[in-house]
Scaffold this motif. Structure first.
Motif, PDB file in Angstrom:
ATOM      1  N   GLU A 309       0.824  -1.201   0.000  1.00 36.18           N
ATOM      2  CA  GLU A 309       0.000   0.000   0.000  1.00 36.18           C
ATOM      3  C   GLU A 309       0.865   1.261   0.000  1.00 36.18           C
ATOM      4  N   ILE A 310       1.939   1.183   0.751  1.00 42.02           N
ATOM      5  CA  ILE A 310       2.826   2.352   0.840  1.00 42.02           C
ATOM      6  C   ILE A 310       3.319   2.731  -0.539  1.00 42.02           C
ATOM      7  N   LEU A 311       3.740   1.718  -1.244  1.00 44.96           N
ATOM      8  CA  LEU A 311       4.268   1.939  -2.574  1.00 44.96           C
ATOM      9  C   LEU A 311       3.180   2.464  -3.511  1.00 44.96           C
ATOM     10  N   ALA A 312       1.981   1.915  -3.348  1.00 46.79           N
ATOM     11  CA  ALA A 312       0.866   2.365  -4.179  1.00 46.79           C
ATOM     12  C   ALA A 312       0.636   3.857  -3.967  1.00 46.79           C
ATOM     13  N   GLU A 313       0.650   4.262  -2.715  1.00 50.56           N
ATOM     14  CA  GLU A 313       0.417   5.675  -2.431  1.00 50.56           C
ATOM     15  C   GLU A 313       1.522   6.542  -2.994  1.00 50.56           C
ATOM     16  N   GLN A 314       2.734   6.015  -2.900  1.00 48.42           N
ATOM     17  CA  GLN A 314       3.835   6.787  -3.445  1.00 48.42           C
ATOM     18  C   GLN A 314       3.709   6.971  -4.956  1.00 48.42           C
ATOM     19  N   HIS A 315       3.250   5.914  -5.612  1.00 48.05           N
ATOM     20  CA  HIS A 315       3.053   6.011  -7.047  1.00 48.05           C
ATOM     21  C   HIS A 315       1.927   6.982  -7.376  1.00 48.05           C
ATOM     22  N   VAL A 316       0.874   6.956  -6.567  1.00 49.00           N
ATOM     23  CA  VAL A 316      -0.216   7.904  -6.784  1.00 49.00           C
ATOM     24  C   VAL A 316       0.352   9.314  -6.743  1.00 49.00           C
ATOM     25  N   GLU A 317       1.188   9.525  -5.723  1.00 49.73           N
ATOM     26  CA  GLU A 317       1.769  10.843  -5.547  1.00 49.73           C
ATOM     27  C   GLU A 317       2.641  11.235  -6.738  1.00 49.73           C
ATOM     28  N   SER A 318       3.566  10.361  -7.105  1.00 51.06           N
ATOM     29  CA  SER A 318       4.493  10.777  -8.162  1.00 51.06           C
ATOM     30  C   SER A 318       3.814  10.847  -9.525  1.00 51.06           C
ATOM     31  N   LEU A 319       2.839   9.960  -9.775  1.00 52.17           N
ATOM     32  CA  LEU A 319       2.156  10.041 -11.066  1.00 52.17           C
ATOM     33  C   LEU A 319       1.231  11.254 -11.130  1.00 52.17           C
ATOM     34  N   THR A 320       0.621  11.589  -9.999  1.00 52.44           N
ATOM     35  CA  THR A 320      -0.221  12.776  -9.973  1.00 52.44           C
ATOM     36  C   THR A 320       0.613  13.991 -10.372  1.00 52.44           C
ATOM     37  N   GLU A 321       1.840  14.000  -9.848  1.00 51.47           N
ATOM     38  CA  GLU A 321       2.732  15.101 -10.172  1.00 51.47           C
ATOM     39  C   GLU A 321       3.122  15.083 -11.651  1.00 51.47           C
ATOM     40  N   LEU A 322       3.522  13.911 -12.121  1.00 49.21           N
ATOM     41  CA  LEU A 322       3.956  13.800 -13.515  1.00 49.21           C
ATOM     42  C   LEU A 322       2.817  14.115 -14.495  1.00 49.21           C
ATOM     43  N   PHE A 323       1.601  13.726 -14.117  1.00 46.19           N
ATOM     44  CA  PHE A 323       0.464  13.939 -15.024  1.00 46.19           C
ATOM     45  C   PHE A 323      -0.265  15.255 -14.758  1.00 46.19           C
ATOM     46  N   ALA A 324       0.343  16.102 -13.926  1.00 50.48           N
ATOM     47  CA  ALA A 324      -0.339  17.325 -13.485  1.00 50.48           C
ATOM     48  C   ALA A 324      -0.910  18.153 -14.643  1.00 50.48           C
ATOM     49  N   ASN A 325      -0.123  18.339 -15.676  1.00 50.01           N
ATOM     50  CA  ASN A 325      -0.602  19.178 -16.783  1.00 50.01           C
ATOM     51  C   ASN A 325      -1.139  18.371 -17.954  1.00 50.01           C
ATOM     52  N   THR A 326      -1.630  17.205 -17.660  1.00 50.23           N
ATOM     53  CA  THR A 326      -2.185  16.361 -18.720  1.00 50.23           C
ATOM     54  C   THR A 326      -3.624  16.018 -18.359  1.00 50.23           C
ATOM     55  N   PRO A 327      -4.370  15.494 -19.307  1.00 50.75           N
ATOM     56  CA  PRO A 327      -5.763  15.141 -18.992  1.00 50.75           C
ATOM     57  C   PRO A 327      -5.905  13.794 -18.267  1.00 50.75           C
ATOM     58  N   VAL A 328      -4.796  13.137 -17.948  1.00 52.87           N
ATOM     59  CA  VAL A 328      -4.872  11.795 -17.350  1.00 52.87           C
ATOM     60  C   VAL A 328      -5.499  11.833 -15.955  1.00 52.87           C
ATOM     61  N   ARG A 329      -6.533  11.019 -15.776  1.00 51.91           N
ATOM     62  CA  ARG A 329      -7.212  10.964 -14.482  1.00 51.91           C
ATOM     63  C   ARG A 329      -6.805   9.703 -13.725  1.00 51.91           C
ATOM     64  N   ILE A 330      -6.317   9.905 -12.514  1.00 48.83           N
ATOM     65  CA  ILE A 330      -5.790   8.793 -11.731  1.00 48.83           C
ATOM     66  C   ILE A 330      -6.792   8.334 -10.684  1.00 48.83           C
ATOM     67  N   GLY A 331      -6.896   7.040 -10.514  1.00 50.29           N
ATOM     68  CA  GLY A 331      -7.736   6.496  -9.459  1.00 50.29           C
ATOM     69  C   GLY A 331      -6.887   5.612  -8.557  1.00 50.29           C
ATOM     70  N   PHE A 332      -7.324   5.457  -7.319  1.00 50.99           N
ATOM     71  CA  PHE A 332      -6.542   4.677  -6.370  1.00 50.99           C
ATOM     72  C   PHE A 332      -7.469   3.728  -5.630  1.00 50.99           C
ATOM     73  N   LEU A 333      -7.092   2.493  -5.640  1.00 51.52           N
ATOM     74  CA  LEU A 333      -7.904   1.504  -4.955  1.00 51.52           C
ATOM     75  C   LEU A 333      -7.030   0.799  -3.938  1.00 51.52           C
TER      76      LEU A 333
END
Ligand code: ADP
Ligand code: MG
Length: 675
Positions: A309-333
């Motif tokens: 889970e820790i890693l999942a959250e970290q990925h959410v964080e870094s991908l949210t940042e990387l995709f900040a100026n893109t239309p990509v919508r991230i979901g987390f389960l």
């Protein structure tokens, strides 16, 4: 090849049953039951031999054999043999028939323990007449089969049915590599008389075995490709390039290369099945991000799965940042998502209002429905992912799949274990990375280690302390972590010391991790749960207790938690100096920072079977070849196999019938062999 074992003279129902315990039911089985090792019986000069040493001697029979019987069935045969100018008594027990076989003036060789005082070999074994064989085959036995029986039957099988061994390799390969004929090779492996011929026999059988193994992999892969029609994604290349250009750093050449390999797969008409390996910190996340981005732009959803889970959250964080100026919508389960949140996320996913779903590996096992899943990426995938592939298939999903791993898989294993996958490798670190300085200390040097930690805390950096490992009992590990945490809290009074272990609730773990990431906690005491993926660039010290109890791969993973920022980082290994195997590993750790080199050495230390569980890895059980030792031949065999499977001759002409039949015999044409 199918002649029953009972057709061999002297083998009746009883012997046949005994042999079946070894998996031998046909004459051919017997002939291909190769020795698993050889005893070296090369002849030595008697003057060089020590008292009570086991040797093979050779000499001229100097007296008629004398046979004595005592008690009921016991006998003793004494022969005087002139060995290197000395008269030696060879004493054979319970082999009265030798009297007729050994003649005056003959040269014989025999094996046994030399009694130097009496110049006698008690309990001698006759190795041969005229010339001594250098090697004695040793077979693995089971049940009540004796070595001598097996040797006798094998010999007989060659005398009576030599034609049961047929050549299977095509003429062209035999010619190219100047390979020994199959029948002769079989024979030489059982009866290694002349060294040169024996080595040729080995070379041939190693090649044959590895070629068949690689062919099986390639045939399987071809079938798999034919049966799965991946989707051809139409990529918006310019936008993908623009995304890459917008990243906060330039990509390394290696990252560029693997991204291209992946994009080609996404565009291609076959389903991608690719392994991406790259050392800890080599920048796999951003590669995943580009792949997901490309796939999303093409109209597909993506899933990113991680082990914790820790890693999942970290990925959410870094991908949210990387995709900040893109239309990509991230979901987390996550396992700890609230029911309501969860339901919402699932609904959005099904409505294609989420483009990239991030979660743990359990993600695909759940009743998750994607609107249009096109790409699945698993991170820190140490194992094959065979199970995952099956789950996807059962769900009727055939997305492109990318496995990412930081456990660098040695080249040799990558070729063999992942033969049914394509492999991309990031073999380059981002610029400016410093090598983590690694030291090895005894456990009782803790006070000095603490001083060292404090020095770095004062500079504003942070530290991990990995707690002792106790016999793989999670409960005791936790106990240890708790105790060490208390101790360190008392010593490091100026700092906040956090505690992390597997028994904490997911939300507690996250809390601690967050505090550490935000430098509210400076020292993190932890069990190995921080092993994978976690990224806190400000942490520069990693202390590992009981380092000798960890494998090299794991130590390297742990070490990879530091050295992620621009400051020089350190790894201190606390180890018991008496641990033999540990010593070697500590040595390697201090010498090497390259994960690939390290894993090659790990492989040497542990052998391929241990590296992954053999079953899990899909490694074959080889009779003659050794994947590590014979990896050069393995590479050749792989290339040959690739060419063959692509050629029509292999599938159609008579030249290749033998090898096709052998492959069929080994079940290579059955679907789903690996799945
Ligand atoms: P890993 O391969 O272990 O998953 P990460 O993807 O977590 O590595 O990357 C480690 C760190 O390196 C991250 O902070 C990431 O932002 C950074 N990084 C990745 N690629 C580059 C690059 N080309 N140049 C500089 N830093 C990079
Ligand atoms: Mg990573």
């Amino acid at each position: 090849m199918t002649r029953g074992i009972q057709e061999l003279s002297g083998i009746g129902a009883k012997a046949a049953e005994r042999l079946s315990a070894l998996g031998i039911t046909t004459v051919y089985d017997l002939q291909s039951y190769f020795p698993f090792r050889y005893e070296d019986h090369s002849i030595r000069r008697i003057q060089e031999v020590d008292h009570e040493e086991k040797v093979t001697l050779s000499g001229t029979v100097h007296s008629e054999p004398e046979l004595r019987f005592f008690r009921k069935q016991s006998s003793r045969l004494t022969v005087r043999v002139l060995v290197d100018g000395l008269l030696v008594q060879a004493i054979f027990f319970n082999q009265p028939y030798l009297k007729k076989q050994i003649e005056l003036g003959q040269v014989i060789s025999f094996h046994g323990k030399l009694d130097k005082n009496r110049l006698a070999v008690n309990g001698a074994k006759l190795i041969g007449k005229t010339e001594g064989q250098g090697l004695d085959p040793v077979y693995s036995l089971r049940g009540d089969i004796k070595m001598f029986m097996l040797r006798k039957w094998i010999k007989q099988s060659f005398d009576e049915f030599p034609d049961d061994i047929e050549e299977i390799l095509p003429y062209q390969l035999m010619q190219t590599y100047k390979l020994m004929d199959r029948r002769e090779a079989f024979y030489r492996l059982h009866f290694p008389e002349k060294e040169k011929a024996f080595l040729q026999a080995k070379r041939r059988m190693i090649y044959e075995e590895l070629l068949l193994f690689q062919l099986k992999m390639q045939v399987f892969r071809k079938k798999q490709r034919e049966s799965t029609h991946g989707v051809t994604k139409t990529l918006h290349k310019d936008e993908v390039q623009a995304f890459i250009a917008s990243l906060p750093f330039p990509l390394t050449q290696a990252q560029d290369r693997v991204i291209n390999e992946i994009l080609e797969d996404l565009e291609g008409k076959h389903r991608m099945s690719r392994l991406l390996q790259g050392d800890v910190g080599s920048g796999k996340t951003v590669v995943a991000a580009v792949a997901l981005y490309a796939s999303v732009l093409a109209g597909y959803q993506g899933a990113l799965m991680v082990p914790t889970e820790i890693l999942a959250e970290q990925h959410v964080e870094s991908l949210t940042e990387l995709f900040a100026n893109t239309p990509v919508r991230i979901g987390f389960l996550s396992g700890s998502s609230k029911t309501k949140e969860r339901r919402e996320t699932l609904a959005k996913l099904e409505a294609h209002e989420i483009d990239v779903l991030i979660g743990t590996h359990a993600l695909i096992q759940e009743p998750v429905i994607f609107a249009n899943l096109g790409l699945v990426i698993t991170d820190e995938q140490h194992r094959f992912g065979v199970g995952q592939r099956r789950v996807l298939k059962e769900k009727g999903l055939e997305p492109d799949v990318l496995f990412m791993t930081a456990t660098p898989i040695p080249r040799t294993l990558a070729i063999s274990a992942f033969g049914d996958m394509d492999v991309s490798t990031i073999d380059e670190m981002p610029k400016g990375r410093k090598v983590v300085e690694t030291h090895w200390a005894k456990q009782d040097m803790l006070p000095r280690v603490l001083t060292f930690i404090e020095k770095h805390l004062k500079k504003g950096n942070q530290a991990y302390v990995i707690t002792p490992l106790i016999e793989e009992s999670e409960k005791l590990d936790v106990q240890n972590a708790i105790e060490l945490h208390q101790q360190l809290q008392m010593v490091l009074t100026d700092w906040n010391v956090g505690l992390m272990h597997g028994r904490l609730h997911a939300t507690e773990k996250d809390e601690v991790m967050k505090q550490f990431a935000q430098n509210e906690v400076q020292v993190l005491v932890s069990t190995t749960v921080v092993e994978v993926g976690v990224n806190v660039p400000n942490a520069t010290v990693m202390v590992i207790y009981d380092a000798d109890r960890f494998g090299l791969a794991q130590l390297h993973q742990l070490r990879g938690r530091v050295g992620r920022g621009s400051d020089q980082a350190y790894c201190i290994l606390l180890a018991d100096p008496k641990s033999e195997n540990g010593k070697e590993r500590m040595q390697i750790m201090t010498e090497t920072s390259n994960g690939f080199e390290l894993s090659e050495r790990d492989l040497e230390l542990r052998g391929p079977g241990d590296f992954f569980g053999v079953k899990q890895s899909g490694l074959p059980e080889l009779k003659v070849a050794d994947i590590v030792e014979d990896y050069r031949i393995l590479e050749i065999a792989r290339d040959d196999a690739t060419k063959l499977v692509k050629s029509t001759a292999f599938w159609e002409t008579d030249d290749y019938r033998g090898i096709r039949e052998e492959l069929a015999r080994q079940g290579a044409f059955l679907q789903d062999r690996l799945d």
